[in-house]
Design a protein around this motif. Sequence first.
Motif, PDB file in Angstrom:
ATOM      1  N   GLY A  99       0.821  -1.219   0.000  1.00  0.00           N
ATOM      2  CA  GLY A  99       0.000   0.000   0.000  1.00  0.00           C
ATOM      3  C   GLY A  99       0.844   1.252   0.000  1.00  0.00           C
ATOM      4  O   GLY A  99       0.525   2.239  -0.681  1.00  0.00           O
ATOM      5  N   ALA A 100       1.941   1.228   0.752  1.00  0.00           N
ATOM      6  CA  ALA A 100       2.845   2.384   0.775  1.00  0.00           C
ATOM      7  C   ALA A 100       3.493   2.591  -0.588  1.00  0.00           C
ATOM      8  O   ALA A 100       3.621   3.733  -1.049  1.00  0.00           O
ATOM      9  CB  ALA A 100       3.919   2.188   1.842  1.00  0.00           C
ATOM     10  N   MET A 101       3.883   1.509  -1.238  1.00  0.00           N
ATOM     11  CA  MET A 101       4.489   1.656  -2.563  1.00  0.00           C
ATOM     12  C   MET A 101       3.488   2.188  -3.582  1.00  0.00           C
ATOM     13  O   MET A 101       3.828   3.024  -4.417  1.00  0.00           O
ATOM     14  CB  MET A 101       5.060   0.318  -3.026  1.00  0.00           C
ATOM     15  CG  MET A 101       6.335  -0.055  -2.331  1.00  0.00           C
ATOM     16  SD  MET A 101       7.161  -1.468  -3.040  1.00  0.00           S
ATOM     17  CE  MET A 101       5.995  -2.761  -2.766  1.00  0.00           C
ATOM     18  N   MET A 102       2.242   1.730  -3.516  1.00  0.00           N
ATOM     19  CA  MET A 102       1.227   2.218  -4.450  1.00  0.00           C
ATOM     20  C   MET A 102       0.922   3.691  -4.203  1.00  0.00           C
ATOM     21  O   MET A 102       0.773   4.469  -5.153  1.00  0.00           O
ATOM     22  CB  MET A 102      -0.049   1.390  -4.338  1.00  0.00           C
ATOM     23  CG  MET A 102       0.108  -0.031  -4.799  1.00  0.00           C
ATOM     24  SD  MET A 102       0.605  -0.142  -6.517  1.00  0.00           S
ATOM     25  CE  MET A 102      -0.852   0.441  -7.317  1.00  0.00           C
ATOM     26  N   ALA A 103       0.822   4.100  -2.942  1.00  0.00           N
ATOM     27  CA  ALA A 103       0.560   5.510  -2.637  1.00  0.00           C
ATOM     28  C   ALA A 103       1.731   6.386  -3.076  1.00  0.00           C
ATOM     29  O   ALA A 103       1.527   7.462  -3.645  1.00  0.00           O
ATOM     30  CB  ALA A 103       0.302   5.680  -1.146  1.00  0.00           C
ATOM     31  N   ALA A 104       2.941   5.921  -2.841  1.00  0.00           N
ATOM     32  CA  ALA A 104       4.120   6.695  -3.249  1.00  0.00           C
ATOM     33  C   ALA A 104       4.205   6.793  -4.767  1.00  0.00           C
ATOM     34  O   ALA A 104       4.567   7.832  -5.314  1.00  0.00           O
ATOM     35  CB  ALA A 104       5.383   6.063  -2.682  1.00  0.00           C
ATOM     36  N   ARG A 105       3.853   5.720  -5.449  1.00  0.00           N
ATOM     37  CA  ARG A 105       3.893   5.754  -6.915  1.00  0.00           C
ATOM     38  C   ARG A 105       2.842   6.700  -7.464  1.00  0.00           C
ATOM     39  O   ARG A 105       3.082   7.407  -8.437  1.00  0.00           O
ATOM     40  CB  ARG A 105       3.676   4.350  -7.460  1.00  0.00           C
ATOM     41  CG  ARG A 105       3.856   4.275  -8.934  1.00  0.00           C
ATOM     42  CD  ARG A 105       3.858   2.873  -9.424  1.00  0.00           C
ATOM     43  NE  ARG A 105       4.136   2.885 -10.849  1.00  0.00           N
ATOM     44  CZ  ARG A 105       3.839   1.924 -11.652  1.00  0.00           C
ATOM     45  NH1 ARG A 105       3.268   0.840 -11.182  1.00  0.00           N
ATOM     46  NH2 ARG A 105       4.098   2.003 -12.925  1.00  0.00           N
ATOM     47  N   ARG A 106       1.674   6.739  -6.839  1.00  0.00           N
ATOM     48  CA  ARG A 106       0.618   7.638  -7.283  1.00  0.00           C
ATOM     49  C   ARG A 106       1.037   9.097  -7.133  1.00  0.00           C
ATOM     50  O   ARG A 106       0.681   9.949  -7.939  1.00  0.00           O
ATOM     51  CB  ARG A 106      -0.660   7.384  -6.485  1.00  0.00           C
ATOM     52  CG  ARG A 106      -1.798   8.290  -6.895  1.00  0.00           C
ATOM     53  CD  ARG A 106      -3.072   7.854  -6.294  1.00  0.00           C
ATOM     54  NE  ARG A 106      -3.481   6.618  -6.960  1.00  0.00           N
ATOM     55  CZ  ARG A 106      -4.457   5.838  -6.541  1.00  0.00           C
ATOM     56  NH1 ARG A 106      -5.114   6.140  -5.462  1.00  0.00           N
ATOM     57  NH2 ARG A 106      -4.790   4.752  -7.197  1.00  0.00           N
ATOM     58  N   VAL A 107       1.812   9.394  -6.092  1.00  0.00           N
ATOM     59  CA  VAL A 107       2.284  10.750  -5.860  1.00  0.00           C
ATOM     60  C   VAL A 107       3.435  11.098  -6.800  1.00  0.00           C
ATOM     61  O   VAL A 107       3.660  12.258  -7.106  1.00  0.00           O
ATOM     62  CB  VAL A 107       2.704  10.906  -4.381  1.00  0.00           C
ATOM     63  CG1 VAL A 107       3.379  12.224  -4.137  1.00  0.00           C
ATOM     64  CG2 VAL A 107       1.497  10.789  -3.494  1.00  0.00           C
ATOM     65  N   GLY A 108       4.160  10.105  -7.298  1.00  0.00           N
ATOM     66  CA  GLY A 108       5.244  10.371  -8.240  1.00  0.00           C
ATOM     67  C   GLY A 108       6.615   9.968  -7.764  1.00  0.00           C
ATOM     68  O   GLY A 108       7.602  10.228  -8.445  1.00  0.00           O
ATOM     69  N   ARG A 117       8.175   7.250 -13.962  1.00  0.00           N
ATOM     70  CA  ARG A 117       7.267   6.663 -14.946  1.00  0.00           C
ATOM     71  C   ARG A 117       7.186   7.486 -16.219  1.00  0.00           C
ATOM     72  O   ARG A 117       7.111   6.950 -17.308  1.00  0.00           O
ATOM     73  CB  ARG A 117       5.861   6.546 -14.349  1.00  0.00           C
ATOM     74  CG  ARG A 117       5.747   5.471 -13.340  1.00  0.00           C
ATOM     75  CD  ARG A 117       4.410   5.351 -12.691  1.00  0.00           C
ATOM     76  NE  ARG A 117       3.302   6.036 -13.336  1.00  0.00           N
ATOM     77  CZ  ARG A 117       2.072   6.000 -12.882  1.00  0.00           C
ATOM     78  NH1 ARG A 117       1.810   5.333 -11.794  1.00  0.00           N
ATOM     79  NH2 ARG A 117       1.109   6.639 -13.499  1.00  0.00           N
ATOM     80  N   ALA A 118       7.174   8.791 -16.102  1.00  0.00           N
ATOM     81  CA  ALA A 118       6.964   9.654 -17.268  1.00  0.00           C
ATOM     82  C   ALA A 118       8.230   9.847 -18.104  1.00  0.00           C
ATOM     83  O   ALA A 118       8.159  10.409 -19.186  1.00  0.00           O
ATOM     84  CB  ALA A 118       6.453  11.010 -16.810  1.00  0.00           C
ATOM     85  N   SER A 119       9.375   9.380 -17.634  1.00  0.00           N
ATOM     86  CA  SER A 119      10.618   9.643 -18.353  1.00  0.00           C
ATOM     87  C   SER A 119      10.746   8.801 -19.618  1.00  0.00           C
ATOM     88  O   SER A 119      11.445   9.192 -20.541  1.00  0.00           O
ATOM     89  CB  SER A 119      11.823   9.393 -17.444  1.00  0.00           C
ATOM     90  OG  SER A 119      11.956   8.011 -17.181  1.00  0.00           O
ATOM     91  N   GLY A 120      10.115   7.643 -19.667  1.00  0.00           N
ATOM     92  CA  GLY A 120      10.214   6.786 -20.840  1.00  0.00           C
ATOM     93  C   GLY A 120      11.478   5.944 -20.871  1.00  0.00           C
ATOM     94  O   GLY A 120      11.682   5.182 -21.815  1.00  0.00           O
TER      95      GLY A 120
END
Length: 150
Positions: A99-108, A117-120
């Motif tokens: 859950g912590a990893m998913m929340a951190a990933r959602r924040v960026g 994620r957005a770097s490609g």
Amino acid sequence: MEAGPREGEPITQVTQEAPPRLSPGLSPDGPDEEEAVTPEVEVELRPQRRLRIWQLAPIVMLAAVGSLMFAFPLAFGTGDVGAVVAMLGLLISCCAAGGAMMAARRVGHTWPGLPSRASGERPDWRVVALYVTMAAALVALAVWRVARLR
């Protein structure tokens, strides 16, 4: 053939236009003085993406309960039930970590060594292999410790 105007065409004279009027303190190349220019200030319009307390509180509580459930049976060895409680605590701790990893990933946020994620960009296989090895070692140690309770 002549290069001049043809008969019957009016002769136009080319006149130079007056240079545009400049405001005081400006030359054709830019400002005259450095102090006449106000410094630019860069302002971020979007708010910073952070984990909020309502996102962190359930994760921290699950992690604390899970780690206590995992640690007490391992430390005090309370019989056959201890292995079940320890495995349940390990499961709850892993759920909190996920859950912590998913929340951190959602924040960026990203894991150290991995691109955002957005770097490609593709992640380096050595970093991924290191994370997989560390996770496998932790799971193996936890299962081995719980199996020794029996």
